[in-house]
Design a protein around this motif. Structure first.
Motif, PDB file in Angstrom:
ATOM      1  N   ASP A 103       0.842  -1.191   0.000  1.00  0.00           N
ATOM      2  CA  ASP A 103       0.000   0.000   0.000  1.00  0.00           C
ATOM      3  C   ASP A 103       0.878   1.242   0.000  1.00  0.00           C
ATOM      4  O   ASP A 103       1.886   1.311   0.699  1.00  0.00           O
ATOM      5  CB  ASP A 103      -0.906   0.017   1.229  1.00  0.00           C
ATOM      6  CG  ASP A 103      -1.835  -1.185   1.284  1.00  0.00           C
ATOM      7  OD1 ASP A 103      -2.214  -1.699   0.207  1.00  0.00           O
ATOM      8  OD2 ASP A 103      -2.203  -1.599   2.394  1.00  0.00           O
ATOM      9  N   LEU A 104       0.484   2.254  -0.769  1.00  0.00           N
ATOM     10  CA  LEU A 104       1.269   3.465  -0.944  1.00  0.00           C
ATOM     11  C   LEU A 104       0.583   4.646  -0.268  1.00  0.00           C
ATOM     12  O   LEU A 104      -0.592   4.910  -0.525  1.00  0.00           O
ATOM     13  CB  LEU A 104       1.442   3.748  -2.438  1.00  0.00           C
ATOM     14  CG  LEU A 104       2.121   5.051  -2.814  1.00  0.00           C
ATOM     15  CD1 LEU A 104       3.587   5.017  -2.405  1.00  0.00           C
ATOM     16  CD2 LEU A 104       1.981   5.310  -4.296  1.00  0.00           C
ATOM     17  N   ILE A 161      11.664  -1.101  -1.186  1.00  0.00           N
ATOM     18  CA  ILE A 161      12.683  -0.057  -1.099  1.00  0.00           C
ATOM     19  C   ILE A 161      13.093   0.426  -2.486  1.00  0.00           C
ATOM     20  O   ILE A 161      13.301   1.619  -2.704  1.00  0.00           O
ATOM     21  CB  ILE A 161      13.888  -0.557  -0.279  1.00  0.00           C
ATOM     22  CG1 ILE A 161      13.466  -0.749   1.183  1.00  0.00           C
ATOM     23  CG2 ILE A 161      15.074   0.391  -0.400  1.00  0.00           C
ATOM     24  CD1 ILE A 161      14.485  -1.457   2.032  1.00  0.00           C
ATOM     25  N   ARG A 162      13.183  -0.470  -3.439  1.00  0.00           N
ATOM     26  CA  ARG A 162      13.546  -0.103  -4.811  1.00  0.00           C
ATOM     27  C   ARG A 162      12.519   0.849  -5.428  1.00  0.00           C
ATOM     28  O   ARG A 162      12.854   1.752  -6.194  1.00  0.00           O
ATOM     29  CB  ARG A 162      13.675  -1.354  -5.680  1.00  0.00           C
ATOM     30  CG  ARG A 162      14.208  -1.068  -7.088  1.00  0.00           C
ATOM     31  CD  ARG A 162      13.866  -2.158  -8.072  1.00  0.00           C
ATOM     32  NE  ARG A 162      12.452  -2.345  -8.267  1.00  0.00           N
ATOM     33  CZ  ARG A 162      11.650  -1.541  -8.969  1.00  0.00           C
ATOM     34  NH1 ARG A 162      12.129  -0.458  -9.529  1.00  0.00           N
ATOM     35  NH2 ARG A 162      10.366  -1.811  -9.112  1.00  0.00           N
ATOM     36  N   MET A 163      11.248   0.670  -5.093  1.00  0.00           N
ATOM     37  CA  MET A 163      10.175   1.487  -5.657  1.00  0.00           C
ATOM     38  C   MET A 163      10.197   2.928  -5.163  1.00  0.00           C
ATOM     39  O   MET A 163       9.790   3.843  -5.887  1.00  0.00           O
ATOM     40  CB  MET A 163       8.812   0.866  -5.303  1.00  0.00           C
ATOM     41  CG  MET A 163       8.533  -0.450  -5.953  1.00  0.00           C
ATOM     42  SD  MET A 163       7.075  -1.275  -5.253  1.00  0.00           S
ATOM     43  CE  MET A 163       5.813  -0.033  -5.436  1.00  0.00           C
ATOM     44  N   LEU A 164      10.635   3.151  -3.939  1.00  0.00           N
ATOM     45  CA  LEU A 164      10.526   4.471  -3.315  1.00  0.00           C
ATOM     46  C   LEU A 164      11.184   5.606  -4.111  1.00  0.00           C
ATOM     47  O   LEU A 164      10.543   6.634  -4.337  1.00  0.00           O
ATOM     48  CB  LEU A 164      11.076   4.426  -1.890  1.00  0.00           C
ATOM     49  CG  LEU A 164      10.185   3.722  -0.877  1.00  0.00           C
ATOM     50  CD1 LEU A 164      10.933   3.540   0.441  1.00  0.00           C
ATOM     51  CD2 LEU A 164       8.897   4.479  -0.660  1.00  0.00           C
ATOM     52  N   ALA A 174       6.762  13.113   1.153  1.00  0.00           N
ATOM     53  CA  ALA A 174       6.986  11.925   1.965  1.00  0.00           C
ATOM     54  C   ALA A 174       6.208  10.774   1.341  1.00  0.00           C
ATOM     55  O   ALA A 174       5.011  10.893   1.085  1.00  0.00           O
ATOM     56  CB  ALA A 174       6.531  12.146   3.398  1.00  0.00           C
ATOM     57  N   ILE A 175       6.895   9.692   1.085  1.00  0.00           N
ATOM     58  CA  ILE A 175       6.291   8.500   0.504  1.00  0.00           C
ATOM     59  C   ILE A 175       6.524   7.341   1.470  1.00  0.00           C
ATOM     60  O   ILE A 175       7.645   7.137   1.931  1.00  0.00           O
ATOM     61  CB  ILE A 175       6.918   8.143  -0.857  1.00  0.00           C
ATOM     62  CG1 ILE A 175       6.884   9.336  -1.815  1.00  0.00           C
ATOM     63  CG2 ILE A 175       6.257   6.906  -1.457  1.00  0.00           C
ATOM     64  CD1 ILE A 175       5.512   9.769  -2.230  1.00  0.00           C
ATOM     65  N   THR A 176       5.482   6.599   1.743  1.00  0.00           N
ATOM     66  CA  THR A 176       5.600   5.425   2.601  1.00  0.00           C
ATOM     67  C   THR A 176       4.929   4.244   1.920  1.00  0.00           C
ATOM     68  O   THR A 176       3.835   4.382   1.375  1.00  0.00           O
ATOM     69  CB  THR A 176       4.935   5.656   3.973  1.00  0.00           C
ATOM     70  OG1 THR A 176       5.571   6.759   4.606  1.00  0.00           O
ATOM     71  CG2 THR A 176       5.046   4.427   4.863  1.00  0.00           C
ATOM     72  N   ILE A 220      10.481   7.350   2.487  1.00  0.00           N
ATOM     73  CA  ILE A 220      11.504   8.263   1.982  1.00  0.00           C
ATOM     74  C   ILE A 220      10.897   9.666   2.019  1.00  0.00           C
ATOM     75  O   ILE A 220       9.719   9.851   1.730  1.00  0.00           O
ATOM     76  CB  ILE A 220      11.962   7.867   0.557  1.00  0.00           C
ATOM     77  CG1 ILE A 220      13.169   8.678   0.142  1.00  0.00           C
ATOM     78  CG2 ILE A 220      10.840   7.966  -0.434  1.00  0.00           C
ATOM     79  CD1 ILE A 220      13.841   8.155  -1.131  1.00  0.00           C
ATOM     80  N   VAL A 221      11.724  10.639   2.412  1.00  0.00           N
ATOM     81  CA  VAL A 221      11.275  12.032   2.521  1.00  0.00           C
ATOM     82  C   VAL A 221      12.278  12.918   1.794  1.00  0.00           C
ATOM     83  O   VAL A 221      13.491  12.757   1.961  1.00  0.00           O
ATOM     84  CB  VAL A 221      11.169  12.475   3.996  1.00  0.00           C
ATOM     85  CG1 VAL A 221      10.802  13.942   4.097  1.00  0.00           C
ATOM     86  CG2 VAL A 221      10.177  11.607   4.749  1.00  0.00           C
TER      87      VAL A 221
END
Length: 78
Positions: free
Chosen positions: A7-8, A34-37, A52-54, A70-71
């Motif tokens: 989930d994003l 982690i690769r997608m972030l 900010a993406i989680t 990642i921020v």
């Protein structure tokens, strides 16, 4: 092989992964999350000063088992 749901969470809210993805191991799922972030944040950071993406990962039982974020913050120094 187990199915995981990634989930994003971003500035637009929540995007639920209804389909999930199959990974051989939890470690492979972790690496993919982690690769997608960076790819996701790269597109969104251009439009915003703070992004900010989680990614929160659920297992087949719906339990959250992993989270990665990642921020990026930017601003002019006048």
């Amino acid at each position: 092989m187990p199915r995981f749901y990634l989930d994003l969470y971003n500035g637009d809210g929540l995007t639920v992964d209804d389909d999930g993805q199959v990974f051989e191991t939890r470690e492979r799922m972790r690496r993919e999350a982690i690769r997608m972030l960076p790819d996701i944040v790269r597109d969104e950071a251009i439009e915003n000063d703070h992004t900010a993406i989680t990614i929160k990962v659920r297992d087949e039982d719906g339990r959250q088992i992993f989270e990665a974020s990642i921020v990026i913050s930017s601003g002019w120094c006048d």
